[in-house]
Structures are given as structure tokens and as C-alpha cells.
Write a protein that holds these residues in place. Structure first.
Motif, PDB file in Angstrom:
ATOM      1  N   GLY A   1       0.808  -1.205   0.000  1.00 27.96           N
ATOM      2  CA  GLY A   1       0.000   0.000   0.000  1.00 27.96           C
ATOM      3  C   GLY A   1       0.843   1.257   0.000  1.00 27.96           C
ATOM      4  O   GLY A   1       1.893   1.326   0.643  1.00 27.96           O
ATOM      5  N   THR A   2       0.378   2.272  -0.726  1.00 31.55           N
ATOM      6  CA  THR A   2       1.103   3.537  -0.783  1.00 31.55           C
ATOM      7  C   THR A   2       0.304   4.669  -0.166  1.00 31.55           C
ATOM      8  O   THR A   2       0.864   5.717   0.124  1.00 31.55           O
ATOM      9  N   ARG A   3      -0.997   4.490   0.019  1.00 26.49           N
ATOM     10  CA  ARG A   3      -1.804   5.562   0.588  1.00 26.49           C
ATOM     11  C   ARG A   3      -2.969   4.971   1.371  1.00 26.49           C
ATOM     12  O   ARG A   3      -3.392   3.849   1.154  1.00 26.49           O
ATOM     13  N   VAL A   4      -3.491   5.775   2.283  1.00 26.85           N
ATOM     14  CA  VAL A   4      -4.671   5.411   3.062  1.00 26.85           C
ATOM     15  C   VAL A   4      -5.885   5.872   2.274  1.00 26.85           C
ATOM     16  O   VAL A   4      -5.900   6.965   1.712  1.00 26.85           O
ATOM     17  N   LEU A   5      -6.914   5.048   2.216  1.00 29.68           N
ATOM     18  CA  LEU A   5      -8.116   5.400   1.476  1.00 29.68           C
ATOM     19  C   LEU A   5      -8.834   6.578   2.132  1.00 29.68           C
ATOM     20  O   LEU A   5      -8.760   6.761   3.349  1.00 29.68           O
ATOM     21  N   PRO A   6      -9.541   7.400   1.336  1.00 33.06           N
ATOM     22  CA  PRO A   6     -10.158   8.630   1.855  1.00 33.06           C
ATOM     23  C   PRO A   6     -11.178   8.431   2.982  1.00 33.06           C
ATOM     24  O   PRO A   6     -11.307   9.277   3.850  1.00 33.06           O
ATOM     25  N   LYS A   7     -11.915   7.336   2.991  1.00 28.38           N
ATOM     26  CA  LYS A   7     -12.974   7.133   3.984  1.00 28.38           C
ATOM     27  C   LYS A   7     -12.456   6.732   5.359  1.00 28.38           C
ATOM     28  O   LYS A   7     -13.192   6.770   6.341  1.00 28.38           O
ATOM     29  N   VAL A   8     -11.186   6.343   5.447  1.00 32.26           N
ATOM     30  CA  VAL A   8     -10.632   5.822   6.694  1.00 32.26           C
ATOM     31  C   VAL A   8     -10.328   6.966   7.652  1.00 32.26           C
ATOM     32  O   VAL A   8      -9.701   7.952   7.286  1.00 32.26           O
ATOM     33  N   GLU A   9     -10.787   6.809   8.884  1.00 28.43           N
ATOM     34  CA  GLU A   9     -10.535   7.810   9.917  1.00 28.43           C
ATOM     35  C   GLU A   9      -9.566   7.244  10.937  1.00 28.43           C
ATOM     36  O   GLU A   9      -9.570   6.055  11.224  1.00 28.43           O
ATOM     37  N   GLY A  10      -8.737   8.094  11.468  1.00 23.53           N
ATOM     38  CA  GLY A  10      -7.809   7.678  12.508  1.00 23.53           C
ATOM     39  C   GLY A  10      -6.535   7.094  11.950  1.00 23.53           C
ATOM     40  O   GLY A  10      -6.228   7.192  10.771  1.00 23.53           O
ATOM     41  N   ARG A  11      -5.794   6.450  12.819  1.00 22.57           N
ATOM     42  CA  ARG A  11      -4.489   5.896  12.484  1.00 22.57           C
ATOM     43  C   ARG A  11      -4.647   4.506  11.862  1.00 22.57           C
ATOM     44  O   ARG A  11      -5.490   3.727  12.264  1.00 22.57           O
ATOM     45  N   VAL A  12      -3.783   4.194  10.888  1.00 29.66           N
ATOM     46  CA  VAL A  12      -3.777   2.885  10.248  1.00 29.66           C
ATOM     47  C   VAL A  12      -2.485   2.177  10.627  1.00 29.66           C
ATOM     48  O   VAL A  12      -1.403   2.747  10.504  1.00 29.66           O
ATOM     49  N   SER A  13      -2.584   0.940  11.087  1.00 31.12           N
ATOM     50  CA  SER A  13      -1.396   0.195  11.487  1.00 31.12           C
ATOM     51  C   SER A  13      -0.576  -0.218  10.267  1.00 31.12           C
ATOM     52  O   SER A  13      -0.980  -0.018   9.128  1.00 31.12           O
TER      53      SER A  13
END
Length: 66
Positions: A44-56
Motif C-alpha cells: 500500500g502507498t496511501r490510506v483510502l479517503p474514507k478511513v478515519e484515525g491511524r492505520v497500522s
């Protein structure tokens, strides 16, 4: 022979446990929501727009963790 309430509860618990183990072993997210653009072959290179908060770190790894 009819199933008792206890037998049904045990069967449902075993089914959900097997489902959870299968998701874990397959590398799928436990909540069923994609968090990054990772695929099986590409990290993965980016967090999807709908995701809120921190991603592990695990959702960004390749191998079906998307």
C-alpha cells in the motif's frame, strides 16, 4: 432429533470462530473494511479517503491485507 438452544449456540460460535481464523490466515482485515490501496502483489502507498484515525502497518503490507 431437534437441536437444543445450547447446541445452536455452540454451532454458531464454532462457525464464527472458523470464519475469523480464515480471515486472519488469508490476511484479510478482521472488520472487513479496506484501509489502504494495497493488493496481493503490491504494498500500500496511501490510506483510502474514507478511513478515519491511524492505520497500522499490517494493512500496508502486500499479500491480501488490503
Amino acid at each position: 432429533m431437534a437441536q437444543t438452544k445450547f447446541d445452536k449456540q455452540v454451532e454458531e460460535t464454532a462457525e464464527s470462530l472458523a470464519f475469523g481464523i480464515g480471515r486472519f490466515l488469508a490476511g484479510r482485515p478482521m472488520d472487513g473494511e479496506r484501509k489502504t490501496d494495497a493488493t496481493f502483489w503490491r504494498s500500500g502507498t496511501r490510506v483510502l479517503p474514507k478511513v478515519e484515525g491511524r492505520v497500522s502497518r499490517s494493512p500496508t503490507a502486500p499479500g491480501g491485507s488490503a
